[in-house]
Design a protein around this motif. Structure first.
Motif, PDB file in Angstrom:
ATOM      1  N   GLN A 121      -9.699   2.177   3.129  1.00 35.92           N
ATOM      2  CA  GLN A 121      -8.995   1.393   4.148  1.00 35.92           C
ATOM      3  C   GLN A 121      -8.769   0.001   3.585  1.00 35.92           C
ATOM      4  N   ASN A 163       0.872  -1.177   0.000  1.00 31.51           N
ATOM      5  CA  ASN A 163       0.000   0.000   0.000  1.00 31.51           C
ATOM      6  C   ASN A 163       0.908   1.226   0.000  1.00 31.51           C
ATOM      7  N   ASP A 186       1.379   5.173   0.090  1.00 30.05           N
ATOM      8  CA  ASP A 186       0.808   6.491   0.420  1.00 30.05           C
ATOM      9  C   ASP A 186      -0.703   6.463   0.620  1.00 30.05           C
ATOM     10  N   GLY A 187      -1.287   5.281   0.782  1.00 29.52           N
ATOM     11  CA  GLY A 187      -2.717   5.196   0.999  1.00 29.52           C
ATOM     12  C   GLY A 187      -3.574   5.508  -0.204  1.00 29.52           C
ATOM     13  N   ASN A 188      -2.953   5.708  -1.370  1.00 27.09           N
ATOM     14  CA  ASN A 188      -3.756   6.037  -2.554  1.00 27.09           C
ATOM     15  C   ASN A 188      -3.523   5.109  -3.738  1.00 27.09           C
TER      16      ASN A 188
END
Length: 200
Positions: A191, A155, A157-159
């Motif tokens: 998430q 994952n 940078d969460g994007n």
């Protein structure tokens, strides 16, 4: 005669008293206690307007924190399906897929691998030198060539999700470096949760 002189003198005194002006003093005249001068009125009105004015439209508002319902949960898992190998029937291959289950389901083909890939847990990943913080990973071993194929999902940078792969030769002193094979963008406020591989 004396009476006439007295009358004239009195007339002169009266005329002199009428022509006198009031003495000028240097002290300013005090305003009435409840009187407000124009300048003070303007300042008072300005202060009241500022206190009662609504906030500007372009004022920076505090960032809104998304509620749990607004957070999209994306579940990741591997799916492995046998794939016949006509070139080498004794060593069939396996088709590996990355499944994304959430608001938008996706099935991503990761390619074909030798034998049945072995999903690595945290202990195996650390021992085999998989990337730190990976969500999922597996190793596929090809006995005929003594070569392993490693794959991990990260994952970033969460994007976005990043799929990295490497080949490990049994005779090599150092394992190969992981290289990015693809990246998958993620919606905002997602998430990511790793799930066990789908049962066959």
């Amino acid at each position: 005669m004396k009476l006439l002189c007295l009358l004239l003198f009195a007339a002169v005194l009266v005329l002199a008293g009428c022509n006198q002006t009031a003495p000028v003093t240097s002290a300013p005249t005090a305003a009435a206690p409840d009187a407000v001068v124009p300048a003070d009125t303007a300042r008072l009105d300005s202060a009241m307007a500022a206190a009662t004015a609504p906030p500007a439209d372009n004022a920076a508002a505090p960032a809104a924190i998304p509620s749990p319902k607004e957070l999209g949960i994306l579940r990741l898992s591997f799916s492995f399906k046998p794939d016949p190998n006509p070139d080498d029937p004794a060593h069939p291959k396996t088709s590996a897929h990355l499944l994304l289950q959430g608001a938008k389901a996706m099935d991503i083909d990761l390619g074909k691998f030798a034998g049945q890939p072995d999903v690595v847990d945290a202990a195996k990943a650390k021992l085999a030198g998989f990337p730190r913080g990976m969500l999922l990973g597996f190793r596929s071993y090809h006995a005929a060539s003594g070569t392993s194929s490693d794959l991990a999902v990260l994952n970033v940078d969460g994007n976005r999700l990043r799929v990295v792969q490497r080949r490990v030769e049994e005779t090599a002193t150092e394992p190969g470096a992981f290289e990015t094979s693809r990246e998958i963008p993620l919606p905002a406020n997602t998430q990511v949760v790793a799930a066990p591989p789908a049962k066959q």
